[in-house]
Design a protein around this motif. Structure first.
Motif, short mmCIF file in Angstrom:
data_model
loop_
_atom_site.label_atom_id
_atom_site.label_comp_id
_atom_site.label_asym_id
_atom_site.label_seq_id
_atom_site.Cartn_x
_atom_site.Cartn_y
_atom_site.Cartn_z
N ALA A 404 -8.62 -11.74 3.53
CA ALA A 404 -7.82 -12.73 2.81
C ALA A 404 -6.31 -12.08 2.99
N ILE A 405 -5.36 -13.01 3.35
CA ILE A 405 -4.02 -12.43 3.64
C ILE A 405 -3.31 -13.30 2.58
N ILE A 406 -2.43 -12.50 1.80
CA ILE A 406 -1.62 -12.95 0.72
C ILE A 406 -0.24 -12.37 0.85
N PRO A 407 0.84 -13.31 0.52
CA PRO A 407 2.13 -13.09 0.76
C PRO A 407 2.54 -12.35 -0.54
N PHE A 408 3.75 -11.57 -0.32
CA PHE A 408 4.59 -10.99 -1.60
C PHE A 408 6.03 -11.07 -0.96
#
Length: 492
Positions: A404-408
């Motif tokens: 799972a890739i999540i931006p911040f």
């Protein structure tokens, strides 16, 4: 899967090892072992029930009365010999890893090297255990000191994803401290445990010091609840751990629990993106087919490099060689069984429904490959982007090749997302800003934080989680302290 690979695929016989005995049957019945690379039954494994487990515990208790008095230098010598034997049999352990659960031989060799180091490390601790003088002044007419003493019989229950390293993380430390052990390996992966028991015998350990019994669920319960078992060391999932803690609570029995994780890898815009992507992709999607408790299954990426990282990860995922575990070019083998396939595909389906962007993978019929790999439990490496940090995919351990890739945007947001699960086993950080590295590692709620590709499961460092990732430590000085009781003594 190549048809040209010629290897020894013979399944070794598995026994229930109690003292010097090798039992070919047990009251727990028989388990049909399935080769995850083919989906076919390849061996019948005898299972211990409560009867055999009771015998094993009594045998270990009798052995403890002598083992506890064996000179520490002799315990060190025996453990050093065991490490040498593991090294001499590294090829056979790699073969058995492929037979056990489809671990590629290319990966198993590295895991075997880790097992050697864990065994040698705790061999070195055997004759270096000492207490402390606690007296502050002798004019009070009192002398105080402490003695580190073994518990007695340790009940060891290991899971199936890495049987050899799990054995090496528990048994050498327990033996170095002067305890005896009863081990219940998973019936899904019995072959490595059988060889480990053989080497214990060849190293010269007295009969009964180590007892190895694959068993049914009742055998595990009997081990945990047995009044002669003084402590439990368990690797597995939170659900089973809760049952173990409930059983241990009846006698206030202590336990070390190494459980699951949903580890985050934080990638800041100043990081070496090639190394960060290669590191995260390999662990989350290739190594053990993603079936590792501490793997970085959430990749948190700072927004300026977000799309670039997604492209790099997708390219790396496409390059993962999937196939026959005995093929030396294979990086990723099958997952452990059909139940794992079903669980992984269920989470992939839910991630799509939750609105996550499917980058690569997740599209096979029934979750498995077609053609030569169709009979085995092979799952395509799968990458999702734009994952909601509160979604199932970001909150629940998949234990399969799904990332799972999540931006911040900010450092504070990255830490908040990383800490936003009930797990707390490991975290990973990539940055070239030293100040940020120190701030973030302190803020991350995890038992271990690895920066810029530092190696995990190093034996000289304590390993263990917080939250539902577990209780207690394995590795380092803390790892052997888990197997010692400290007695306080004073003379007037």
């Amino acid at each position: 899967m190549s048809d040209k690979i010629t290897v020894d695929r013979t399944r070794p016989a598995v026994h229930l090892r109690i003292g010097g005995e090798r039992l070919t049957s047990g009251s727990g019945g028989v388990h049909d072992h399935i080769d995850p690379a083919t989906g076919q039954v390849d061996a019948r494994i005898p299972l211990a029930g409560s009867t055999e487990m009771d015998r094993a515990v009594h045998t270990a208790r009798a052995a403890f009365e002598k083992w506890r008095h064996v000179p520490p230098a002799e315990r060190r010598r025996l453990l050093t010999r065991l490490a040498d034997l593991i090294e001499e049999n590294l090829g056979e352990f790699s073969r058995r890893a492929a037979l056990d659960n489809g671990t590629p031989v290319s990966v198993a060799a590295g895991i075997g090297q880790m097992a050697i180091e864990w065994t040698r490390y705790y061999a070195g601790w055997a004759d270096k255990l000492s207490g402390d003088v606690t007296t502050t002044r002798t004019t009070d007419g009192e002398l105080g000191y402490t003695l580190p003493l073994p518990y007695g019989v340790i009940g060891v229950i290991i899971t199936w994803n890495g049987p050899l390293i799990s054995l090496a993380m528990k048994i050498p430390a327990a033996l170095a401290a002067g305890n005896t052990v009863v081990v219940k390996p998973s019936e899904l992966t019995p072959f490595s445990g059988e060889l480990f028991a053989d080497l214990i015998e060849r190293a010269g350990f007295p009969a009964g010091v180590v007892n190895v019994l694959p068993g049914a669920a009742e055998a595990g319960a009997a081990l945990v609840e047995h009044p002669l078992v003084e402590k439990i060391s368990f690797t597995g999932g939170p659900a089973t751990a809760r049952r173990i803690l409930t059983a241990c609570a009846q006698d206030m029995k202590p336990a070390v629990l190494e459980l699951g994780g949903k580890s985050a890898q934080l990638v800041f815009e100043d990081a070496d993106l090639q190394q960060a992507c290669a590191f995260g992709s390999m662990l989350a999607l290739a190594t053990l087919s993603g079936q590792g408790c501490a793997f970085p299954t959430r990749m948190l990426v700072q927004r300026p490099v977000y799309e670039e990282v997604i492209e790099r990860v997708a390219d790396m995922a496409r390059a993962i060689a999937i196939g026959d575990p005995f093929d030396p070019t294979t990086l990723s083998g099958p997952v452990v069984n059909q139940a794992a396939v079903d669980r992984i595909q269920g989470m992939v389906k839910q991630a799509k429904a939750d609105g996550s962007r499917l980058v690569i993978g997740g599209g096979m019929a029934n979750g498995r490959f077609e053609g030569p790999l169709s009979g085995g439990y092979f799952v395509e490496p799968t990458v999702f982007a734009d994952v909601d940090p509160k979604s199932e995919l970001a909150q629940t351990e998949v234990f399969g090749p799904v990332l799972a890739i999540i931006p911040f945007d900010t450092e504070e947001e990255a830490v908040e997302i990383a800490n936003g699960t009930r797990y707390g086993l490991a975290s990973y950080l990539w940055t070239n800003d030293l100040g940020r590295a120190h701030r973030v590692t302190e803020a991350l709620e995890a038992g271990e934080v690895l920066v810029n590709g530092a190696t995990g499961l190093a034996v000289n460092r304590p390993f263990g989680g917080i939250g539902i990732s577990g209780v207690g430590k394995e590795g380092g000085r803390e790892g052997i302290a888990e197997f010692l009781r400290v007695k306080s003594i004073a003379f007037k």
